[in-house]
Structures are given as structure tokens and as C-alpha cells.
Design a protein around this motif. Structure first.
Motif, PDB file in Angstrom:
ATOM      1  N   UNK A 107      25.790  71.497   9.910  1.00 33.09           N
ATOM      2  CA  UNK A 107      24.978  71.735  11.107  1.00 33.09           C
ATOM      3  C   UNK A 107      25.811  71.549  12.374  1.00 33.09           C
ATOM      4  N   UNK A 108      26.653  70.483  12.387  1.00 32.12           N
ATOM      5  CA  UNK A 108      27.494  70.225  13.563  1.00 32.12           C
ATOM      6  C   UNK A 108      28.459  71.380  13.814  1.00 32.12           C
ATOM      7  N   UNK A 109      29.040  71.892  12.734  1.00 27.03           N
ATOM      8  CA  UNK A 109      29.974  73.022  12.854  1.00 27.03           C
ATOM      9  C   UNK A 109      29.242  74.262  13.356  1.00 27.03           C
ATOM     10  N   UNK A 110      28.041  74.505  12.803  1.00 27.25           N
ATOM     11  CA  UNK A 110      27.239  75.653  13.226  1.00 27.25           C
ATOM     12  C   UNK A 110      26.874  75.575  14.708  1.00 27.25           C
ATOM     13  N   UNK A 111      26.549  74.372  15.188  1.00 24.65           N
ATOM     14  CA  UNK A 111      26.135  74.193  16.592  1.00 24.65           C
ATOM     15  C   UNK A 111      27.217  74.635  17.563  1.00 24.65           C
ATOM     16  N   UNK A 112      28.475  74.586  17.125  1.00 21.20           N
ATOM     17  CA  UNK A 112      29.582  75.003  17.991  1.00 21.20           C
ATOM     18  C   UNK A 112      29.563  76.504  18.246  1.00 21.20           C
TER      19      UNK A 112
ATOM     20  N   UNK B 256      27.505  76.717  21.420  1.00 16.80           N
ATOM     21  CA  UNK B 256      28.154  76.169  22.616  1.00 16.80           C
ATOM     22  C   UNK B 256      29.484  76.855  22.918  1.00 16.80           C
ATOM     23  N   UNK B 257      30.069  77.516  21.890  1.00 18.73           N
ATOM     24  CA  UNK B 257      31.364  78.161  22.078  1.00 18.73           C
ATOM     25  C   UNK B 257      32.515  77.178  22.091  1.00 18.73           C
ATOM     26  N   UNK B 258      32.220  75.926  21.830  1.00 22.59           N
ATOM     27  CA  UNK B 258      33.240  74.881  21.868  1.00 22.59           C
ATOM     28  C   UNK B 258      34.184  74.996  20.671  1.00 22.59           C
ATOM     29  N   UNK B 259      35.474  74.828  20.935  1.00 23.54           N
ATOM     30  CA  UNK B 259      36.488  74.833  19.880  1.00 23.54           C
ATOM     31  C   UNK B 259      37.391  73.621  20.088  1.00 23.54           C
ATOM     32  N   UNK B 260      36.938  72.481  19.563  1.00 21.66           N
ATOM     33  CA  UNK B 260      37.636  71.215  19.864  1.00 21.66           C
ATOM     34  C   UNK B 260      38.957  71.009  19.134  1.00 21.66           C
ATOM     35  N   UNK B 261      39.263  71.844  18.142  1.00 21.27           N
ATOM     36  CA  UNK B 261      40.477  71.643  17.347  1.00 21.27           C
ATOM     37  C   UNK B 261      41.502  72.728  17.694  1.00 21.27           C
TER      38      UNK B 261
ATOM     39  N   UNK C  14      45.949  78.127  19.483  1.00 23.60           N
ATOM     40  CA  UNK C  14      44.688  78.729  19.045  1.00 23.60           C
ATOM     41  C   UNK C  14      43.649  77.631  18.822  1.00 23.60           C
ATOM     42  N   UNK C  15      42.385  77.924  19.227  1.00 25.31           N
ATOM     43  CA  UNK C  15      41.310  76.945  19.110  1.00 25.31           C
ATOM     44  C   UNK C  15      40.400  77.238  17.925  1.00 25.31           C
ATOM     45  N   UNK C  16      39.847  76.187  17.319  1.00 23.61           N
ATOM     46  CA  UNK C  16      38.974  76.340  16.155  1.00 23.61           C
ATOM     47  C   UNK C  16      37.798  75.357  16.237  1.00 23.61           C
ATOM     48  N   UNK C  17      36.703  75.749  15.615  1.00 23.51           N
ATOM     49  CA  UNK C  17      35.503  74.906  15.624  1.00 23.51           C
ATOM     50  C   UNK C  17      35.539  73.839  14.544  1.00 23.51           C
ATOM     51  N   UNK C  18      36.433  74.003  13.546  1.00 26.24           N
ATOM     52  CA  UNK C  18      36.525  73.050  12.446  1.00 26.24           C
ATOM     53  C   UNK C  18      37.964  72.584  12.261  1.00 26.24           C
ATOM     54  N   UNK C  19      38.100  71.323  11.891  1.00 21.87           N
ATOM     55  CA  UNK C  19      39.425  70.765  11.634  1.00 21.87           C
ATOM     56  C   UNK C  19      40.071  71.438  10.423  1.00 21.87           C
ATOM     57  N   UNK C  20      39.219  71.747   9.421  1.00 20.39           N
ATOM     58  CA  UNK C  20      39.720  72.377   8.200  1.00 20.39           C
ATOM     59  C   UNK C  20      40.347  73.741   8.503  1.00 20.39           C
ATOM     60  N   UNK C  21      39.780  74.453   9.481  1.00 16.62           N
ATOM     61  CA  UNK C  21      40.309  75.776   9.834  1.00 16.62           C
ATOM     62  C   UNK C  21      41.670  75.659  10.516  1.00 16.62           C
ATOM     63  N   UNK C  22      41.874  74.576  11.258  1.00 16.68           N
ATOM     64  CA  UNK C  22      43.184  74.345  11.865  1.00 16.68           C
ATOM     65  C   UNK C  22      44.226  74.130  10.769  1.00 16.68           C
ATOM     66  N   UNK C  23      43.845  73.345   9.757  1.00 19.11           N
ATOM     67  CA  UNK C  23      44.752  73.060   8.639  1.00 19.11           C
ATOM     68  C   UNK C  23      45.166  74.349   7.934  1.00 19.11           C
TER      69      UNK C  23
END
Length: 428
Positions: A358-363, A366-371, A378-387
Motif C-alpha cells: 500500500x505504501x509503495x502504491x501511494x507513491x 504523490x509522484x514521490x520517488x524517495x530512492x 534515476x529516482x524510484x518509488x521502491x528500494x528494491x527497484x533501485x537494487x
């Protein structure tokens, strides 16, 4: 031919116990004769004076205070016995095993562990006990009465010793110290359990997963992980728990009772676990893994992490027998069978089976990409996607197809490959 020492020639007609002398038999027979009955708890006494003395335990009258500590007692003899805990005096010794006791009555009860004698029987279910105290505590199980109540938080219990241990939560008193490492405990049972951490003794093993435990009660609680049994229910919200301690901690979330206070900053917590986790903020100490040096904010997280190395998966699904390293993963997996999605998005009403999803979906709203990728930004909404993204820079492809050997940067890419190329469908 005279009676030899050690013979017990005087049998009791009620319980088949044998006594050494007629005098002992007469004293013993009084156990079965209800001469004086306590109207509060139903315990019987051979003499009115003993009943009168016993009644003071219900009245709560304690006129004899200890000058060393703050404890008070209902009789002078009880105070005299208590004083031996300060002096260390134990004048009564068992001639069989050498154990010492402060009271003659305690030695008498102890001897029954050698003889197997249990002269005190419950008239309701027939269970027998070595002492009147054991029978009295047992009788509360039938009546449901919990005579000892904490004046601070209202906690109730059956045994006086349990209340004594409980009160140390409020006073912070820890009179039982480990001679090996100096760690102190509020209850002797906790110290005895702790001592096994030095000896490494774990006599009680789980027949399902092989995990070993120090005490039989710990194993019994652990077995509920496999059986799914949760015998302790919250009267407020109906949540169920595998242990009474788990329920006790949960109830404080409703009452907002915080019994555990940080000595450094004064913050209070409902559970000891919460306090210990908080203390790390002050000490900076984090339990770490001996294999890969990963550090964690709590020992429980380290214990769960260690299963990555051992491969242990003690939590099994009742539907498909899949096993998991932690309970949270099992609960999440179970929702794939039930279809339950308890976490709903307030923006678009989409529902998810985990809070993290749910937290990942909420991004996405908001358009937020904290990672952020440290190489290209490059910005990502999930830490796993950065990895996974970082592998485009390193060229690492740790996931392979077992059918053709093709390698990929993510598990999802392998799954998609197997579905499109090999027609693979995961079995549920």
C-alpha cells in the motif's frame, strides 16, 4: 520383633499413606477431617488457631514490618522466617540430597519429592499435591478466583509469589543476580532460565522443526507456531495470541499503560521489548550477525535474519505446505489463498495484502520517488527497484532460468521469461 527404624507401620485408611508413628498418623488424619473451613477459599484446618492465622492472609493485615526492606507480614513467625532471606540462614537440611530450607515445614514438603507422597487431594477433580499451598492454588482454577491484586495497575493472580514477582515491575527491584555475568532478575525462575544461556543446555526440542528450548513451557508455546493455536484472546478487540505474555503486552495498547521507563530520557513503553529496542538509540549498540556482520535494532530481528543462513523455515502454510522464515511472511502468504486485502488506498480504493504494498502504491499518487541511484541519479518509488536498477551499471545478473540457463537482473524478469518462452505457470 520390634519395629525397625525407617518402617512405616501405620497406614492411613483415606489415602493409603503410611506413617512411622501413631502420633504422625493422627496428625495426618486431620488432613481428611474438615474441622475448620475457610469460607473465602475453602481450605480446611485442623485447629481454629491456624484458621484464624490463615484468615489474616485474606484481610491483608500486616502488622510486622521488616526493618531491612519494606516488606510487611501478617504474623511474627512469618517475619522471623523472612529475616532469614537477609541473613542467608537455612537451618533445616534434607538428609537425602542436602538441600537446605529456612522452615521445617518446607523441608517436610521437600521430602515428599523423594517419597512421592501427595497427601492433599482436590475434592473436585482428584488431583493431589505435596502441600496445602499447592492445593490452595489449584482450587482457584475451579473457582476462577484470583485473590491477589496489584494496587498499582490492577493485575490479578492466583499465587502470592506471582504477585511478589509482578510488583518488582513497578519497583524495579531485581534481587536475583547471575554469578557468571552479573545480570540481575526480578524473579528466581528468570535467573534459573538465564543460567542455561551460560551452560548452553536446551533439553526440550521441537519434534517438527528441531528448535531447542531451555524450558518445557517455552517449547509448549513454540508448538503453537505449528498448530496455529492461539488460546489467549483480548476481551476488548478479540485479537488472539499464542502466549499470555503476548496478550498482556497487547492489552496495554488499549489501556495505554507503560510500565517500562527509560532511565536515560524518561520515555515509557508498554513492553520490555519496546524499551530494549529504544535503548539502542542511546547506546548505539546493535546486535550483529557473526556470519555477514549485518546489524539490527533488536535481537528478535537478528534471530529472524539468522534463518537466511541456516535455511530454517519454521512457519508452514496449512493450505499448500509452503514454509517461511518468519510469521509475517506466512500471514502475508495466507492471504493469497483467502484473497484478503486488508490495506485499502484512500485515493483510488485499490486494496493490497500487505501494508508495504500500500505504501509503495501511494507513491504513484504523490509522484514521490524517495530512492535514488547513486550512479545516474534515476529516482524510484521502491528500494528494491533501485537494487535491480544498479545491476544495469554493474552488469550483475544473479537470477537464472532453470530450463535454459538464461540470466537476469531480477526475479520478476526470470518469471516473465519462463512464462513467455517456456510456458511456465507457477503452481499454487
Amino acid at each position: 520383633m520390634g519395629k525397625q527404624a525407617g518402617d512405616k507401620a501405620f497406614p492411613c485408611q483415606e489415602c493409603n499413606s503410611s506413617l512411622a508413628t501413631m502420633s504422625d498418623l493422627k496428625k495426618h488424619t486431620r488432613i481428611h477431617t474438615v474441622n475448620k473451613l475457610c469460607k473465602v477459599c475453602g481450605l480446611s484446618f485442623p485447629k481454629g488457631s491456624k484458621l484464624q492465622k490463615h484468615m489474616q492472609t485474606h484481610k491483608g493485615e500486616k502488622h510486622f514490618p521488616c526493618e531491612v526492606c519494606r516488606n510487611s507480614y501478617s504474623t511474627k513467625s512469618n517475619l522471623k522466617i523472612h529475616m532469614m532471606t537477609h541473613t542467608g540462614e537455612k537451618p533445616f537440611s534434607c538428609e537425602i540430597c542436602g538441600s537446605s530450607f529456612t522452615m521445617k515445614s518446607s523441608l517436610k514438603i521437600h521430602r515428599r519429592t523423594h517419597t512421592g507422597e501427595k497427601p492433599y487431594s482436590c475434592q473436585v477433580c482428584g488431583s493431589s499435591y505435596t502441600s496445602t499451598g499447592g492445593l490452595q492454588v489449584h482450587m482457584y482454577a475451579h473457582t476462577g478466583n484470583k485473590p491477589h491484586s496489584c494496587k498499582v495497575c490492577g493485575y490479578k493472580c492466583i499465587a502470592r509469589s506471582a504477585m511478589r514477582d509482578h510488583m518488582r515491575i513497578h519497583t524495579g527491584e531485581k534481587p536475583f543476580s547471575c554469578e557468571v555475568c552479573g545480570r540481575a532478575f526480578s524473579a528466581r525462575s528468570s535467573l534459573n532460565k538465564h543460567m542455561h544461556t551460560h551452560t548452553g543446555e536446551k533439553f526440550h526440542s521441537c519434534a517438527v522443526c528441531g528448535t531447542a528450548f531451555v524450558t518445557k513451557s517455552d517449547l509448549k508455546t513454540h508448538m503453537r507456531v505449528h498448530t496455529g493455536e492461539k488460546p489467549y484472546s483480548c476481551e476488548v478487540c478479540g485479537s488472539a495470541f499464542t502466549s499470555s505474555s503476548g496478550l498482556k503486552s497487547h492489552v496495554r495498547t488499549h489501556t495505554r499503560e507503560n510500565h517500562y521507563t527509560c532511565a536515560v530520557c524518561g520515555s515509557s513503553f508498554a513492553t520490555k521489548y519496546g524499551l530494549n529496542t529504544h535503548k539502542i538509540k542511546h547506546t548505539g549498540e546493535k546486535p550483529s550477525c557473526d556470519i555477514c556482520n549485518a546489524s539490527f535494532s533488536a535481537k528478535s530481528y537478528l534471530k529472524r535474519h539468522m534463518r537466511v543462513h541456516t535455511g530454517e523455515k519454521p512457519y508452514s502454510c496449512d493450505v499448500c505446505s509452503s514454509s517461511f522464515a518468519d510469521k509475517y511472511s506466512l500471514n502475508t502468504h495466507t492471504r493469497t489463498h483467502t484473497g484478503e486485502k486488508p490495506y485499502a488506498c484512500k485515493m483510488c480504493n485499490s486494496a493490497f495484502n500487505t501494508l508495504n504494498s500500500l505504501k509503495i502504491h501511494s507513491l504513484t499518487h504523490s509522484g514521490e520517488k524517495p530512492f535514488t541511484c547513486e550512479v545516474c541519479g534515476a529516482g524510484f518509488s521502491e528500494k528494491a527497484k533501485v537494487t535491480v536498477h544498479m545491476r544495469t551499471h554493474t552488469g550483475e545478473k544473479p537470477y537464472h532460468c532453470e530450463f535454459c540457463g538464461s540470466t537476469y537482473a531480477s526475479r520478476q524478469q526470470v518469471t516473465r521469461h519462463k512464462r513467455l518462452i517456456h510456458g511456465y505457470v507457477k503452481k499454487v
